[in-house]
Design a protein around this motif. Structure first.
Motif, short mmCIF file in Angstrom:
data_model
loop_
_atom_site.label_atom_id
_atom_site.label_comp_id
_atom_site.label_asym_id
_atom_site.label_seq_id
_atom_site.Cartn_x
_atom_site.Cartn_y
_atom_site.Cartn_z
N GLY A 171 98.52 -35.67 157.21
CA GLY A 171 99.66 -35.21 156.87
C GLY A 171 99.79 -33.87 155.96
N SER A 172 98.89 -33.99 155.16
CA SER A 172 99.10 -32.76 154.20
C SER A 172 98.72 -31.53 154.77
CB SER A 172 97.69 -32.85 153.01
OG SER A 172 96.58 -33.05 153.57
N PHE A 173 97.81 -31.49 156.06
CA PHE A 173 98.01 -30.42 156.64
C PHE A 173 99.17 -29.88 157.45
CE2 PHE A 173 93.19 -30.38 156.75
CZ PHE A 173 92.88 -29.17 156.18
N ALA A 174 99.69 -31.00 157.89
CA ALA A 174 100.98 -30.55 158.52
C ALA A 174 101.94 -29.78 157.52
CB ALA A 174 101.60 -31.80 159.24
N ALA A 175 101.99 -30.15 156.26
CA ALA A 175 102.74 -29.91 155.51
C ALA A 175 102.42 -28.31 155.17
CB ALA A 175 102.90 -30.71 154.11
N PHE A 176 101.06 -28.08 155.07
CA PHE A 176 100.42 -27.04 154.44
C PHE A 176 100.79 -25.90 155.44
CE2 PHE A 176 96.75 -24.22 154.18
CZ PHE A 176 96.85 -23.81 152.68
N THR A 177 100.87 -26.21 156.60
CA THR A 177 101.06 -25.02 157.75
C THR A 177 102.75 -25.33 158.01
OG1 THR A 177 100.42 -26.80 159.42
CG2 THR A 177 98.59 -25.22 158.51
N ASP A 178 103.62 -25.89 157.34
CA ASP A 178 105.00 -25.74 157.48
C ASP A 178 105.46 -24.56 156.69
OD1 ASP A 178 107.78 -26.45 156.88
OD2 ASP A 178 107.46 -27.84 158.26
N MET A 179 105.83 -23.57 157.46
CA MET A 179 106.38 -22.29 156.34
C MET A 179 107.52 -22.74 155.41
SD MET A 179 107.79 -18.84 158.19
CE MET A 179 109.07 -17.85 157.07
N ASP A 180 108.45 -23.73 155.68
CA ASP A 180 109.38 -23.93 154.79
C ASP A 180 108.89 -24.67 153.70
OD1 ASP A 180 111.59 -22.61 155.88
OD2 ASP A 180 112.39 -24.38 156.94
N LYS A 181 107.87 -25.53 154.01
CA LYS A 181 107.34 -26.49 152.85
C LYS A 181 106.49 -25.65 152.14
CE LYS A 181 107.97 -30.90 155.30
NZ LYS A 181 107.27 -32.12 155.89
N LEU A 182 105.66 -24.75 152.74
CA LEU A 182 104.83 -23.95 152.08
C LEU A 182 105.60 -23.02 150.89
CD1 LEU A 182 101.68 -22.04 153.13
CD2 LEU A 182 103.41 -20.76 151.88
N LEU A 183 106.58 -22.48 151.53
CA LEU A 183 107.36 -21.49 150.79
C LEU A 183 107.89 -22.10 149.48
CD1 LEU A 183 108.96 -19.35 153.58
CD2 LEU A 183 107.35 -18.44 151.58
N THR A 184 108.38 -23.46 149.69
CA THR A 184 109.24 -24.27 148.73
C THR A 184 108.07 -24.47 147.50
OG1 THR A 184 110.57 -25.15 150.05
CG2 THR A 184 110.27 -26.38 148.07
N GLU A 185 107.02 -24.86 147.94
CA GLU A 185 105.84 -25.32 146.93
C GLU A 185 105.47 -24.18 146.29
OE1 GLU A 185 104.67 -28.32 146.18
OE2 GLU A 185 106.56 -28.85 146.90
N ALA A 186 105.20 -23.03 146.76
CA ALA A 186 104.82 -21.71 146.17
C ALA A 186 105.62 -21.14 145.34
CB ALA A 186 104.38 -20.71 147.25
N LEU A 187 107.01 -21.19 145.60
CA LEU A 187 107.81 -20.54 144.71
C LEU A 187 108.68 -21.64 143.93
CD1 LEU A 187 109.37 -18.04 147.45
CD2 LEU A 187 107.12 -17.81 145.82
N ARG A 188 108.14 -22.69 143.44
CA ARG A 188 108.59 -23.61 142.69
C ARG A 188 107.88 -23.52 141.51
NH1 ARG A 188 108.83 -29.63 144.80
NH2 ARG A 188 106.85 -29.31 143.73
N PRO A 189 107.96 -22.78 140.66
CA PRO A 189 107.19 -22.85 139.24
C PRO A 189 107.84 -24.09 138.24
CG PRO A 189 108.89 -21.11 139.17
CD PRO A 189 108.97 -21.68 140.43
N GLU A 190 106.89 -24.67 137.55
CA GLU A 190 107.02 -25.37 136.56
C GLU A 190 107.35 -24.84 135.15
OE1 GLU A 190 107.30 -28.71 136.96
OE2 GLU A 190 106.66 -28.62 138.91
#
Length: 268
Positions: A171-190
């Motif tokens: 499942g992690s691969f499916a999320a990893f190659t999902d454009m919306d999810k990837l962008l959300t993770e990449a552009l969500r700083p702590e």
């Protein structure tokens, strides 16, 4: 996680978290891989390279030099980040590539359809392709050797492996190659982000957003406020480059892939 924040959970060890799920006859394996955003990029950046290296006329140069600001330089740090995420998510496709902590990633993604590219750590490399609900992997000899020795190399060398995106272990691969999810993770700083002054990165005017020691996101200050690059903070090295916005990406499933589930059932 966000920017270059280091997270060593299982979903953030792309090569180190490779493991054998179950041995199959004769020595084949089902793979369990967890992926993280270490970098993103277009597996075919020829159009970008051509554009950058092509001769430009004086008029073109003047146009580029005087490109109108998109207004993000006048916004707060949070507003710039929100504008960049919104612009990125409105795109139909993107390319993300780069390197972090020895892991290199190069992926082209199509919104709602899938992605194509590769992930590598040294000679341990695999191609990754998702089309709809299916995931396909094709590893280097070293990749297959790390999973099960020479027997696995002989059986799988040069071959694509197919798994379902619904598989709980993939499942992690499916999320990893999902454009919306990837962008959300990449552009969500702590934590808190700070906005810097407009500068030029790789020929593009950008607004830097820095997240403490974790890294800096550079947002385009002209045209659409797409993310341009992420660089790490502290002692870490590497960078993530975003480009290929709205450029066409071909996703074609291999017809001769080995279905891991069928292989597993046959081994019984």
């Amino acid at each position: 996680m966000g920017f270059f924040e280091h997270d060593d959970t299982p979903n953030n060890r792309p090569m180190r978290s490779m493991m054998i799920r179950r041995r199959l006859a004769p020595g084949a394996v089902a793979l369990v891989l967890a992926a993280t955003l270490a970098a993103c990029g277009d597996s075919d950046s020829s159009s970008d390279t051509t554009s950058a290296s092509s001769p430009t006329t004086a008029a073109q140069t003047q146009t580029e030099t005087t490109a109108a600001s998109n207004g993000v330089a006048d916004k707060s740090a949070d507003e710039v980040l929100a504008a960049s995420l919104a612009a990125a998510k409105s795109a139909s496709a993107m390319h993300v590539a780069g390197e972090s902590d020895g892991t290199t990633i190069d992926l082209s993604l199509v919104k709602g359809e899938g992605a194509s590219g590769s992930i590598a750590q040294g000679t341990n490399r695999f191609e990754l392709l998702t089309v709809g609900d299916e995931i396909y992997l094709r590893g280097s000899d070293e990749f297959y050797r790390s999973l099960g020795g020479e027997a696995v190399v002989r059986l799988l060398a040069g071959k694509w492996l197919k798994v379902s995106a619904g598989d709980r272990q993939f499942g992690s691969f499916a999320a990893f190659t999902d454009m919306d999810k990837l962008l959300t993770e990449a552009l969500r700083p702590e934590g808190t982000i700070e906005k810097g002054e407009v500068e030029t990165v790789d020929g593009t005017e950008v607004v830097p957003l820095t997240n403490g020691r974790e890294g800096t996101l550079y947002v385009a200050a002209t045209g659409d406020p797409f993310p341009v690059k992420i660089t790490p903070g502290g002692a870490r090295r590497g960078e993530i480059v975003f480009d290929g916005w709205n450029e066409p990406v071909e996703l074609t499933a291999p017809t001769d892939a080995i279905d891991i589930e069928e292989l597993s059932r046959a081994a019984g």
